[in-house]
Design a protein around this motif. Structure first.
Motif, mmCIF file in Angstrom:
data_model
loop_
_atom_site.group_PDB
_atom_site.id
_atom_site.type_symbol
_atom_site.label_atom_id
_atom_site.label_comp_id
_atom_site.label_asym_id
_atom_site.label_seq_id
_atom_site.Cartn_x
_atom_site.Cartn_y
_atom_site.Cartn_z
ATOM 1 N N LEU A 213 0.694 -1.181 0.032
ATOM 2 C CA LEU A 213 -0.119 0.029 0.134
ATOM 3 C C LEU A 213 0.867 1.154 -0.042
ATOM 4 C CD1 LEU A 213 -2.725 1.538 0.411
ATOM 5 C CD2 LEU A 213 -2.607 1.010 2.959
ATOM 6 N N ARG A 214 2.008 1.280 0.653
ATOM 7 C CA ARG A 214 2.658 2.603 1.157
ATOM 8 C C ARG A 214 3.435 2.608 -0.544
ATOM 9 N NH1 ARG A 214 7.664 1.833 3.463
ATOM 10 N NH2 ARG A 214 6.729 -0.093 4.529
ATOM 11 N N ILE A 215 4.174 1.801 -1.032
ATOM 12 C CA ILE A 215 5.244 1.661 -1.966
ATOM 13 C C ILE A 215 4.597 1.792 -3.335
ATOM 14 C CG2 ILE A 215 7.329 0.858 -2.977
ATOM 15 C CD1 ILE A 215 8.004 -0.215 -0.355
ATOM 16 N N PHE A 216 3.620 1.017 -3.847
ATOM 17 C CA PHE A 216 3.032 0.897 -5.121
ATOM 18 C C PHE A 216 2.196 2.074 -5.220
ATOM 19 C CE2 PHE A 216 2.645 -4.004 -5.364
ATOM 20 C CZ PHE A 216 4.069 -4.294 -5.302
ATOM 21 N N PRO A 217 2.119 2.664 -6.629
ATOM 22 C CA PRO A 217 1.455 3.777 -7.023
ATOM 23 C C PRO A 217 -0.145 3.581 -6.407
ATOM 24 C CG PRO A 217 2.668 2.783 -8.901
ATOM 25 C CD PRO A 217 2.706 1.896 -7.988
ATOM 26 N N LEU A 218 -0.556 4.821 -6.091
ATOM 27 C CA LEU A 218 -1.750 4.797 -5.596
ATOM 28 C C LEU A 218 -3.110 4.436 -6.917
ATOM 29 C CD1 LEU A 218 -4.011 5.679 -3.503
ATOM 30 C CD2 LEU A 218 -3.997 8.252 -4.493
ATOM 31 N N ALA A 219 -2.710 4.516 -7.988
ATOM 32 C CA ALA A 219 -3.523 4.142 -9.090
ATOM 33 C C ALA A 219 -3.510 2.577 -9.221
ATOM 34 C CB ALA A 219 -2.829 4.492 -10.550
ATOM 35 N N ARG A 261 12.592 -1.398 1.876
ATOM 36 C CA ARG A 261 11.138 -1.690 2.070
ATOM 37 C C ARG A 261 10.737 -1.058 3.306
ATOM 38 N NH1 ARG A 261 12.166 -8.614 2.041
ATOM 39 N NH2 ARG A 261 11.847 -8.893 -0.109
ATOM 40 N N HIS A 262 11.271 -0.800 4.141
ATOM 41 C CA HIS A 262 10.933 -0.127 5.634
ATOM 42 C C HIS A 262 10.853 1.492 5.375
ATOM 43 C CE1 HIS A 262 10.393 -0.286 9.953
ATOM 44 N NE2 HIS A 262 10.904 1.208 10.043
ATOM 45 N N TYR A 263 11.643 1.846 4.635
ATOM 46 C CA TYR A 263 11.447 3.699 4.742
ATOM 47 C C TYR A 263 11.037 4.392 3.573
ATOM 48 C CZ TYR A 263 14.820 2.976 8.431
ATOM 49 O OH TYR A 263 15.180 3.016 9.911
ATOM 50 N N THR A 264 10.630 3.451 2.373
ATOM 51 C CA THR A 264 10.103 3.897 1.268
ATOM 52 C C THR A 264 8.553 4.787 1.420
ATOM 53 O OG1 THR A 264 11.639 2.528 -0.189
ATOM 54 C CG2 THR A 264 9.638 3.641 -1.325
#
Length: 305
Positions: A213-219, A261-264
């Motif tokens: 959820l955090r890293i993949f594009p909102l689209a 993985r953690h900070y992006t």
């Protein structure tokens, strides 16, 4: 209540109600940092879990969302008032182990001992029975399915630990993708709620939780929800960690993959979460199970009549 919020809530009532969950752990507990941080040294790290969990609670209250909070027992032991506050604000308390160790690294006896310690701590703090379990790092895999037998023996009603994907740290690619009842070797059973995936070109793709959820594009997230609702007629189970809304957390040196993985996109996670809360309706696992049980009861009555 503002006009905009009233409109949002009315619109939410016409949509599928999805499941919302939070894994309550501190930033230094994650498996990615386990090689660098000894669990016996957790007390030496500045805790940010209270502040971050309160932020999550306030957002849920703002958008009238109910959730299940899977607490690490170590956190509950040190911050019992946080457990009580989550419970008082209408959310479900569930178990995320005591020491946040991967299940496949434990023996059955160690797993049972860890689970009992966590449940005792959580129930003492919340004053309510714990019915749900989620393994740290989705770590119930093919090699440790015995954990489900132990959870059923210990009185858990459901589990949410088996991710039906390929991953370097976890996953059971051949597992069922939607909620099902798992029959244990001892004849008992437990309800299993897998994290959501969509099937594309023969592969299960994850989404709507944690780093995905955090890293993949909102689209992608928007497409994921649309695809799930239109094709599966199932709830999407969203999950997150309080530390994911904390871009100011201390930085821990680890290998590049763990760092990424953690900070992006920690800075963007709150906006992602608020987008979901604004556009979808959410309930806890306990709410979902109550609806399922009522539907099953009605179906049985209709068959008998």
């Amino acid at each position: 209540m503002s006009k905009n919020r009233s409109t949002n809530l009315r619109e939410a009532q016409d949509r599928t109600t999805h499941i919302l969950s939070v894994d309550v752990e501190d930033y230094f507990m994650v498996e990615a940092f386990a090689p660098s941080i000894d669990k016996q040294a957790w007390d030496s790290w500045p805790s940010r879990v209270e502040r971050n969990t309160q932020l999550v609670l306030d957002l849920f209250e703002k958008y009238d969302a109910r959730a299940t909070f899977f607490f690490v027992g170590w956190v509950a032991k040190r911050f019992p008032s946080l457990v009580r506050d989550v419970h008082k604000r209408g959310h479900e308390i569930a178990c995320h182990s005591y020491w946040h160790r991967t299940i496949y690294s434990l023996t059955p006896d160690q797993f049972r001992e860890d689970t009992r310690a966590a449940v005792c701590t959580l129930e003492d703090a919340a004053g309510a029975k714990v019915n749900g379990y989620r393994a740290p790092s989705w770590s119930i895999t093919q090699k440790c399915l015995w954990a489900l037998d132990i959870l059923a023996e210990e009185g858990f009603a459901y589990d949410s630990s088996i991710y039906p994907i390929h991953h370097d740290l976890y996953g059971l690619p051949g597992a069922q993708r939607f909620p099902y009842t798992y029959t244990c070797t001892n004849g008992s059973s437990i309800r299993e709620y897998p994290p959501p995936t969509v099937r594309v070109f023969g592969q299960n793709l994850p989404g709507a939780g944690g780093g995905y959820l955090r890293i993949f594009p909102l689209a992608y997230t928007r497409w994921f929800f649309r695809h799930f609702e239109r094709n599966y007629e199932e709830r999407v189970m969203v999950y997150l960690h309080p530390w994911e809304l904390d871009p100011q957390q201390p930085r821990i040196r680890e290998r590049l993959r763990s760092h990424l993985r953690h900070y992006t996109n920690l800075k963007g996670m709150q906006n992602r979460l608020e987008f979901l809360l604004q556009n979808y309706s959410f309930e806890s696992f306990a709410d979902a199970m109550e609806i399922e049980n009522a539907a099953n009861l009605t179906a049985n009555v209709c068959r008998e009549s």
